[in-house]
Motif scaffolding. Structure first.
Motif: not given
Length: 356
Positions: A47, A306, A309
């Motif tokens: 990520g 996170c 995202l």
């Protein structure tokens, strides 16, 4: 010989924080811990690599000075993911030759410093947005590239220094190293050091974020109310209507961007709040449980994934940069799309032989 090797050779299951759920004596590793840590490690590394590459591929994301802090967070979170390989490899017995005490201390210190960088960066982002909204005319002179670089360096230095006393026997920086048995059993928290961390890091960062975003949304709500009232008062005038529409749309991008940053900050503190509460309760001697220690710690570490995202769901510019980043991976589909776009104008042209 290493303590973990002694345990395994004696026929007993290894030390596992989730051992309360029950492990077979035939297992030589902590299966649940390895699965959770490896899963989060892959997500965090992938990520944050995406976030870093997208920022390099999307120049529009650099228009905001907050992009420097967001990239700092991405690099810090990427290092968190890389450092999480250490407990994974240790649980799989690839690092049995290393000194467990030193490895545990270094790992716990590194993760604490890196998460402190993320927390301080979020506070700096909120201050940056507060200055941009409250002092828009002097913002360019107050927030300069040189001052941004100095601020980022100070964040790293401050984060490294604030957890340094733990190496000299004053308390424990966190529970990230409790995967190692020495950290869980021998490295105890200290109420004085825990109060020191809360007073100089957690509390100032949280209060700064609450004050700045509270002020930002109060100002935005006040401006929206004033614009609505003026729009209702002069709605009969066409020129006034156009100017109000332009004024209203002018503040939309800043408000949307502030909402994205607010979501990132909110998710950060939602995931970190159980860990901070457990840290305070355990330091005060009110509550101690190895399963709670593991779950709250790795819930907090999961925040490192996170940001990617939230950006992909909230920021259209980031989504465009993400599309450009992955476009070379799907050349066939792009070729089909391009051919459709090329054929579309031809099919819409009327045949001259059919014209009357």
């Amino acid at each position: 010989m290493n303590s973990s090797l002694d345990v395994n050779q004696s026929g007993f299951p290894p030390f596992c924080l989730l051992g309360a759920v029950g492990y077979s004596r035939s297992l030589e590793t902590c299966v649940l811990e390895v699965v959770v840590i490896l899963f989060l490690t892959v997500l965090i590394i992938a990520g944050n690599l995406v976030v870093i590459f997208v920022f390099h591929c999307a120049p529009l994301l650099h228009h905001h000075t907050t992009s420097h802090f967001i990239q700092t967070m991405a690099y810090a979170d990427l290092l968190v993911g890389v450092s999480c390989l250490v407990p994974s490899l240790f649980l799989l017995h690839y690092l049995d030759s290393l000194d467990e005490e030193l490895t545990c201390k270094v790992f716990g210190y590194m993760v604490s410093v890196l998460k402190s960088v993320s927390m301080a960066s979020l506070a700096c982002i909120s201050v940056d947005r507060y200055i941009a909204i409250t002092r828009p005319l002097s913002y360019a002179t107050l927030v300069t590239p040189c001052r941004l670089r100095v601020c980022i360096v100070l964040i790293w230095v401050y984060s490294a220094l604030i957890f340094l006393p733990s190496f000299f026997g004053w308390g424990k920086p966190g529970y990230h190293g409790d995967i190692f048995q020495w950290c869980a059993d021998s490295w105890k928290t200290n109420p004085g050091f825990s109060t020191f961390i809360v007073a100089l890091l957690y509390a100032p960062a949280a209060l700064t974020v609450c004050f700045t975003y509270g002020s930002i949304f109060r100002i935005c709500r006040q401006h929206t109310r004033e614009i609505t009232q003026r729009h209702a008062r002069f709605s009969s005038q066409v020129e006034g209507d156009k100017s109000e529409r332009g004024e209203r749309c002018e503040g939309c991008p800043d408000k949307r961007y502030a909402m994205v940053l607010f979501r990132i900050t909110s998710v950060f503190y939602v995931l970190w709040m159980p860990y901070i509460l457990y840290f305070l309760l355990e330091s005060a001697g009110l509550y101690h449980h190895k399963v709670a220690s593991f779950l709250t710690t790795w819930l907090a570490i999961s925040n490192s994934f996170c940001n990617c995202l939230i950006y992909s769901l909230s920021n259209s510019v980031f989504r465009k940069g993400l599309g450009r980043l992955f476009s070379p991976l799907v050349p066939t589909c792009l070729g089909c799309t391009d051919s459709k776009k090329a054929l579309a104008p031809v099919s819409l042209r009327p045949d001259p032989r059919c014209q009357v």
